[in-house]
Design an enzyme around this catalytic site. Sequence first.
Site, PDB file in Angstrom:
ATOM      1  N   GLY A 168       0.808  -1.208  -0.154  1.00 62.89           N
ATOM      2  CA  GLY A 168      -0.213   0.047  -0.165  1.00 62.89           C
ATOM      3  C   GLY A 168       0.977   1.227   0.080  1.00 62.89           C
ATOM      4  N   ALA A 169       1.785   1.461   1.432  1.00 59.30           N
ATOM      5  CA  ALA A 169       3.037   2.618   1.211  1.00 59.30           C
ATOM      6  C   ALA A 169       4.403   2.050   1.383  1.00 59.30           C
ATOM      7  CB  ALA A 169       1.839   3.891   1.840  1.00 59.30           C
ATOM      8  N   MET A 170       5.203   2.830   2.056  1.00 58.64           N
ATOM      9  CA  MET A 170       5.995   2.527   2.649  1.00 58.64           C
ATOM     10  C   MET A 170       6.652   3.532   3.057  1.00 58.64           C
ATOM     11  SD  MET A 170       8.062   0.236   4.034  1.00 58.64           S
ATOM     12  CE  MET A 170       9.893   0.762   4.653  1.00 58.64           C
ATOM     13  N   GLU A 171       7.232   3.709   4.450  1.00 56.76           N
ATOM     14  CA  GLU A 171       7.665   4.727   5.348  1.00 56.76           C
ATOM     15  C   GLU A 171       8.953   5.353   5.344  1.00 56.76           C
ATOM     16  OE1 GLU A 171       7.983   1.174   8.340  1.00 56.76           O
ATOM     17  OE2 GLU A 171       6.636   1.285   6.762  1.00 56.76           O
ATOM     18  N   ASN A 172       8.987   4.858   4.398  1.00 56.83           N
ATOM     19  CA  ASN A 172      10.820   5.519   4.350  1.00 56.83           C
ATOM     20  C   ASN A 172      11.177   7.371   4.773  1.00 56.83           C
ATOM     21  OD1 ASN A 172      11.461   3.369   2.279  1.00 56.83           O
ATOM     22  ND2 ASN A 172      10.018   4.250   1.304  1.00 56.83           N
ATOM     23  N   HIS A 230      -0.951   6.694   8.542  1.00 58.53           N
ATOM     24  CA  HIS A 230      -0.026   4.571   8.851  1.00 58.53           C
ATOM     25  C   HIS A 230       1.115   5.802   8.667  1.00 58.53           C
ATOM     26  CE1 HIS A 230       0.650   0.721   9.852  1.00 58.53           C
ATOM     27  NE2 HIS A 230       1.301   0.928   8.442  1.00 58.53           N
ATOM     28  N   GLU A 231       1.753   5.773   7.418  1.00 53.21           N
ATOM     29  CA  GLU A 231       2.477   5.780   6.748  1.00 53.21           C
ATOM     30  C   GLU A 231       3.896   6.910   7.905  1.00 53.21           C
ATOM     31  OE1 GLU A 231       4.003   2.974   5.477  1.00 53.21           O
ATOM     32  OE2 GLU A 231       1.697   2.839   5.154  1.00 53.21           O
ATOM     33  N   HIS A 275       4.286   5.870  11.325  1.00 46.06           N
ATOM     34  CA  HIS A 275       6.098   5.355  11.702  1.00 46.06           C
ATOM     35  C   HIS A 275       6.842   6.036  11.801  1.00 46.06           C
ATOM     36  CE1 HIS A 275       5.227   1.040  10.904  1.00 46.06           C
ATOM     37  NE2 HIS A 275       4.308   1.176   9.641  1.00 46.06           N
ATOM     38  N   GLU A 332       4.416  -2.616  13.381  1.00 44.07           N
ATOM     39  CA  GLU A 332       3.593  -2.181  12.695  1.00 44.07           C
ATOM     40  C   GLU A 332       1.874  -2.031  12.844  1.00 44.07           C
ATOM     41  OE1 GLU A 332       3.113  -1.369   9.383  1.00 44.07           O
ATOM     42  OE2 GLU A 332       4.915  -2.039   8.205  1.00 44.07           O
TER      43      GLU A 332
END
Length: 879
Positions: free
Chosen positions: A269-273, A305-306, A309, A328
Amino acid sequence: MRPEQPSAVKLSEYRVPDFLIDHVEMDVVLDGPATRVSARMSLRRNLQGRPDAPLILDGDDLRLSGPLEIDGRALPLSDYSVAAQSLVIPAPPEGPFELHLVTALDPAANTKLMGLYRSSGTYCTQCEAEGFRRITYFLDRPDVLATYRVRIEADRAEAPILLSNGNPESAGSIEGTDRHFAVWHDPFPKPSYLFALVGGDLAQLKDSFRTMSGRDVELGIYVEHGKQDRAGYAMDALKRSMRWDEEKFGREYDLDVFNIVAVSDFNMGAMENKGLNVFNDKYVLASSDTATDADYSGIEAVIAHEYFHNWTGNRITCRDWFQLCLKEGLTVFRDQEFTADMRSRPVERISDVRGLRAVQFMEDAGPFAHPVRPESYREINNFYTATVYEKGAEVIRMLKTLIGAESFRKGMDLYFERHDGQAATIEQFIACFSEASGRNLDQFRLWYSQAGTPTVRAKTSWDEAGGTFTLELEQAVPPTPGQDTKKPMVIPLAYRLFGENGTPLSVENSSGDGELIVLSDAHSRIDWKGLPKRPVLSLNRGFSAAINLQTDLPEADRLFLARHDDDAFNRWQVLQTATTEVLIKSVHALRSTEPMPDDAPQIEAFAAALAHTALDPALLAQLLTLPSEADLAREIGRDVDPDAIYNARLRLKQSLLAALEDDLRARYEATSVPAPYVPDAAGAGRRALRTVLLDLLTARRDERSAHIAYAQFVSADNQTDRIGALAVLSQIESRLREDALDAFASRFAGDGLVLDKWFALQASIPEAGTLERVQRLMQHPDFSLSNPNRVRSLIGGFASGNPTQFTRPDGQGFAFLADNVVQLDRMNPQVAARLLGAFRTWRALEPVRRAEAEKALRKIAESGSLSADVNDLVSRALT
C-alpha cells in the site's frame, strides 16, 4: 510430493551483528540499464559481536562493477568472495575502516519491484523487508542503523525530480552535459530497509506545516503529470495527521521536508521511508468522479499510518523482523485511533472488527496461523499479515484497556524517551508500560507468543433470594500448527449492567475492577450482589478483547440490548449474532431436510432499526448489513458449502424485502445526499446507507431490481453512488448490467485505478460463467500481470471475493489460481504469494471442494522451481 522447505530463521538464534555501519555515502547514477550505485560505508566491529568473525554483506541479484576498496586500497580477488546471496571478506581490518564498492543495475528489468526499479518511467525503490541488498551489498538487517548522504545523478529531461531521505543539501547541473544531480542528507540513523530514492518527471503539489515548536516543514506530494489535482485530499490528511500526532502523542516531525511520491506499480500500500514515503497511487489520488468514500477513507488512514511510522518504526525501529508487530501493530492502532477521531468512533470500531474477523480470525483458524510475534519464519515477506498488523493493533488496544488511558500515555512517553534512535524488542516495549502502570505484564505478553483466537464462554445465573447476579467465564485458546497446548491469556472484558428501561447500574463486581473484568485464569467467577432485580449484561463492550465470545444470553436480553445498550458496537454485535444464528440454520436447512428457521425476529429487529430516524446513518448502514459469506464460513468452521451460504444470505434478504419493502424504499428515497460531493463522514454515512438499502431493495434479483439499480447508476454524480449501484447491479443477470459495465469502461478507459473497481466487480459475479469472464478480461488492454493493482483487482478479486465461483466443485477456480500463481511467481513472487491467501481456509471446505483445493496446491508445489515466498506458503498450506 511437497516442495522442499527453505531453512527457517529462528528468534531463539538471534545474535547481534558482528559489524556496525555508522555512515553511508552513496552516489547513484540513474542511466537506464547502465545504472550504477557507488557505496562508501564507514564500518567498525561490534564489540558485542564475535571478535574473529568475517564481514558478510547481504546481496541479491547484484553485479559488482570494479574492484572493492578498503580505505582507498583495492582488494585483490583473493581477499574476498562473491556468492549468490553474499559478499564475504574473511579478514577485514580490526579497527574502523571505509569500504567502497560499485554495483551495476538494470532497474527496468526488476519485475520483482524490490530494490531499485522503474514504474511508468520513474525510478523508485522499495527496500522493506530485504530490498536494499538488491541495490548494493550491505548489512541488510533492521538492527544496523546508519546515517546517509546520497548523491543522485540523472538526465534532466528524463528525471528532473531527484529525491531521497532526509533534507536537501545541494543540487546543480553537470557541466557540459544534459545531466544534473541532487544531494540529500539524512541525519537520523536508520536501517537500510528505510532507504528511499526517486527519480522521474513528476508533478508536485506543495504545502507547508508549522510544528508545535514553531518550525516550518515543507510538504510535497509528487504524482504523474495531470493528476496533481487529485492529490489535495492526501495533503489535507497529511497535515491533519501531523497535528494529531502532536496533540495525542506529543510527537513532532523532525526534518525540514516531508515528501510523498505516488507510483502505479507497487507491491504494497505504501512505505514509510524516512522523510520520503513511497505510495501506491491508489492511496494518494482521489476525486469525486474517480474515488469512492472508501477510497477517501483509505487514503486518510494510509497517509496517517505511514506518517505515524516516523516515530513508531523509524525513530524507534525493530531489532529484528520477529519484532515486526512492534512497528506495524502499534502504528495500525495509532491510525485507527486517528480515523476514529476524524470520523465516527463507533463505526470505525465496527469496521475494524469486521476486517479483523474476515481476515485475521480466518488466518488464526487455518494453516497460515502464527503468533503476533512468530518464533521462526522461512520467508519474511510472508509475515506482513493481518495477524501482525490487525491483531497486533488489538493487542495494543487491550493493553490500553488493561492499564488505563493515563498509564498508557505515560508508557508511550517512556518508550519514546528510552528507545529513541534504537532498534527495540517487544520485551522492551512492554517493560515501559509495566513501569508506567506498576503492573506485572508478563502473562499479558502471551498475546505475542500464542497463535489462535481465544474463545471465552460466558454463563450467567440469578439468585433472586440473595439478589446476586453471577457470571462464570471459561477461556480456551485453540491448538495451532506448532502449538498444541496453550496457557490462559489475560483478557480484558469491558462490561456494563443495565436495569429496567436501559438504566446503567453502578454496582461493583467481586473483582473490584469497576466496569472491567480481567480474565487471567482458565475459569473465573464474578458476582454482583445486592441487586433488586436480575440485570442485563453487556459484555466485551467495544470489542475490548480480540476473542470469540459465546454467551447464554436469552432472546429477551438480546432484544433489550438491541434497544438500550449505550455501546454502539454491542448493539451491532447483538444483531449480528442473532442474524448469524438464523443464517447458519438456513445453511443447514438448505443442505438437509430440516425446516427453514423463522425470520420474524430478524424482520422485527431490522424494522426497529429502520424506524430509528435519529440513528447515525453510518451506524444504521452497519446494522442493516448482513454477516458476510466469510463470517458465516468462519462460524460454521468445517464442511463449508459456499453455495449454501450464498443462498442463505440471499433468502434472508428476500425475506426482509418481502416484509419491509415500503419502509426500505421510503428510507432509501429519504437518504439522498445534497450535491456537490464532499468526502466527509456525514455524507459518507448517508451514501453507505443508501447503498445498503439499494442492495436490500433489489434482493429479488429480477429485471425490476435491475432497473432500480440502473437508475441510481445513471443518475449518480459521484463515484460512491455510481460504483455502489454497479456493485448491486453486477449481482443481477440482466442486459442492463452489461450496458452499465460497458458504459463504465468507456467512461474511465485508461484510468487504471478506476478500472480496478470494474475488474473487481466482474470478478465477484456469483454466477456460472464468471471464471470465463475473468479469463477474457485478462486480455483487456488495461489489464497487465506486471501491475500488482490489476492482479489484485481481477485475479485476487475472483479468488478472495467470489467464494461460490472460486470454490467451484469442478475445481476449475482453484486450478485457475494455481496456474496464475506459478506464472506470477516468475515475475513477482510477493504478488504471487499474496494470492495464495485465498487458500487460507481450504481445509474447512466440504470434501469435494477440499479435494480440488488440495489438488491445486499440489500442482503449484510440483510445478518446478518456486520462489522462497511461494514455496513457504505452499509448504505450510499442505502441512
